[in-house]
Design a protein around this motif. Structure first.
Motif, PDB file in Angstrom:
ATOM      1  N   VAL A 125       0.860  -1.180   0.000  1.00 61.31           N
ATOM      2  CA  VAL A 125       0.000   0.000   0.000  1.00 61.31           C
ATOM      3  C   VAL A 125       0.896   1.231   0.000  1.00 61.31           C
ATOM      4  O   VAL A 125       1.915   1.265   0.687  1.00 61.31           O
ATOM      5  CB  VAL A 125      -0.925   0.007   1.239  1.00 61.31           C
ATOM      6  CG1 VAL A 125      -1.713   1.300   1.340  1.00 61.31           C
ATOM      7  CG2 VAL A 125      -1.858  -1.196   1.207  1.00 61.31           C
ATOM      8  N   VAL A 126       0.504   2.246  -0.770  1.00 55.01           N
ATOM      9  CA  VAL A 126       1.310   3.463  -0.900  1.00 55.01           C
ATOM     10  C   VAL A 126       0.521   4.666  -0.414  1.00 55.01           C
ATOM     11  O   VAL A 126      -0.616   4.877  -0.816  1.00 55.01           O
ATOM     12  CB  VAL A 126       1.737   3.692  -2.372  1.00 55.01           C
ATOM     13  CG1 VAL A 126       2.514   4.986  -2.504  1.00 55.01           C
ATOM     14  CG2 VAL A 126       2.544   2.526  -2.884  1.00 55.01           C
ATOM     15  N   ARG A 127       1.167   5.450   0.431  1.00 49.35           N
ATOM     16  CA  ARG A 127       0.621   6.741   0.868  1.00 49.35           C
ATOM     17  C   ARG A 127       1.490   7.835   0.268  1.00 49.35           C
ATOM     18  O   ARG A 127       2.685   7.644   0.075  1.00 49.35           O
ATOM     19  CB  ARG A 127       0.632   6.852   2.383  1.00 49.35           C
ATOM     20  CG  ARG A 127      -0.288   5.878   3.064  1.00 49.35           C
ATOM     21  CD  ARG A 127      -0.255   6.082   4.565  1.00 49.35           C
ATOM     22  NE  ARG A 127      -1.163   5.136   5.199  1.00 49.35           N
ATOM     23  CZ  ARG A 127      -1.126   4.831   6.468  1.00 49.35           C
ATOM     24  NH1 ARG A 127      -0.226   5.379   7.256  1.00 49.35           N
ATOM     25  NH2 ARG A 127      -1.976   3.968   6.974  1.00 49.35           N
ATOM     26  N   GLY A 128       0.894   8.978  -0.005  1.00 50.11           N
ATOM     27  CA  GLY A 128       1.672  10.107  -0.499  1.00 50.11           C
ATOM     28  C   GLY A 128       1.708  10.233  -2.005  1.00 50.11           C
ATOM     29  O   GLY A 128       2.433  11.073  -2.534  1.00 50.11           O
ATOM     30  N   TYR A 129       0.923   9.423  -2.699  1.00 49.29           N
ATOM     31  CA  TYR A 129       0.891   9.524  -4.158  1.00 49.29           C
ATOM     32  C   TYR A 129      -0.414   8.950  -4.682  1.00 49.29           C
ATOM     33  O   TYR A 129      -0.830   7.876  -4.252  1.00 49.29           O
ATOM     34  CB  TYR A 129       2.062   8.775  -4.790  1.00 49.29           C
ATOM     35  CG  TYR A 129       2.103   8.911  -6.294  1.00 49.29           C
ATOM     36  CD1 TYR A 129       2.497  10.110  -6.872  1.00 49.29           C
ATOM     37  CD2 TYR A 129       1.718   7.873  -7.124  1.00 49.29           C
ATOM     38  CE1 TYR A 129       2.514  10.258  -8.252  1.00 49.29           C
ATOM     39  CE2 TYR A 129       1.746   8.009  -8.503  1.00 49.29           C
ATOM     40  CZ  TYR A 129       2.137   9.208  -9.057  1.00 49.29           C
ATOM     41  OH  TYR A 129       2.142   9.362 -10.425  1.00 49.29           O
TER      42      TYR A 129
END
Length: 191
Positions: A125-129
């Motif tokens: 999971v990616v945060r910030g994009y």
């Protein structure tokens, strides 16, 4: 592109300044704020990428150019001054090796984009994009390529050679390699 949203998390991009470092950090939810539990002794780099780098303290240098710091490894955060898709991929490999299921990316658009695509391939999971259409298309192409490779492998293992070559003409190379290695093994055994 129906299942592309599985590991991603919708967040607006972080503000980026001209001198921002590209970085990936552990964003796992936990009581310790997602800090890597490695103590002062940092976990080694994954074997698949370790030959490319030399670590000295927090600094990680390119093995082929020890005058240039590739990135800084703070245990729970990896930072670089380089805007490099290759480093974004390496950072995701490191994150996965360290057991991070969520990462927070920051830095340039290009770095965050590359990190998002690589993280999605690995199920992080990616945060910030938030991905743009080209990111989604790259991920979709990757998934199609994987499906095709899986289909070819299954055909190679389970179908007649003639049927496989008719459906996948490029597979003739695989059969040629198999024949060559089989002949070579026979030659070695018959000596």
């Amino acid at each position: 592109m129906n299942d592309l949203s599985a590991p991603q998390e919708s967040n607006d991009p972080l503000p980026v300044t001209e001198q921002a470092l590209d970085s990936i950090e552990n964003a796992n939810d936990s009581e310790d704020g997602g800090l890597w539990k490695g103590g002062k002794a940092r976990k080694a780099l994954p074997e698949a990428i370790s030959a490319k780098f030399i670590s000295v303290g927090d600094s990680v240098f390119y093995a082929k150019n020890t005058d240039s710091i590739a990135f800084t490894d703070k245990g729970n955060k990896l930072e670089t001054e380089k805007n490099s898709k290759a480093l974004a991929s390496d950072f995701i490999a490191i994150a996965q090796d360290r057991g991070w299921s969520k990462v927070k990316v920051s830095g340039t658009q290009e770095f965050r984009s590359a990190a998002w695509v690589e993280a999605q391939k690995k199920g992080l999971v990616v945060r910030g994009y938030s991905p743009v259409d080209t990111d989604l298309a790259a991920l979709q192409k990757h998934r199609q390529d994987l499906a095709l490779a899986r289909d070819k492998a299954n055909a190679f293992l389970n179908q007649k050679k003639e049927d496989v070559i008719e459906k996948y003409p490029d597979m003739i190379k695989a059969y040629a390699c198999l024949l060559y290695t089989s002949d070579a093994a026979d030659d070695l055994l018959c000596v």
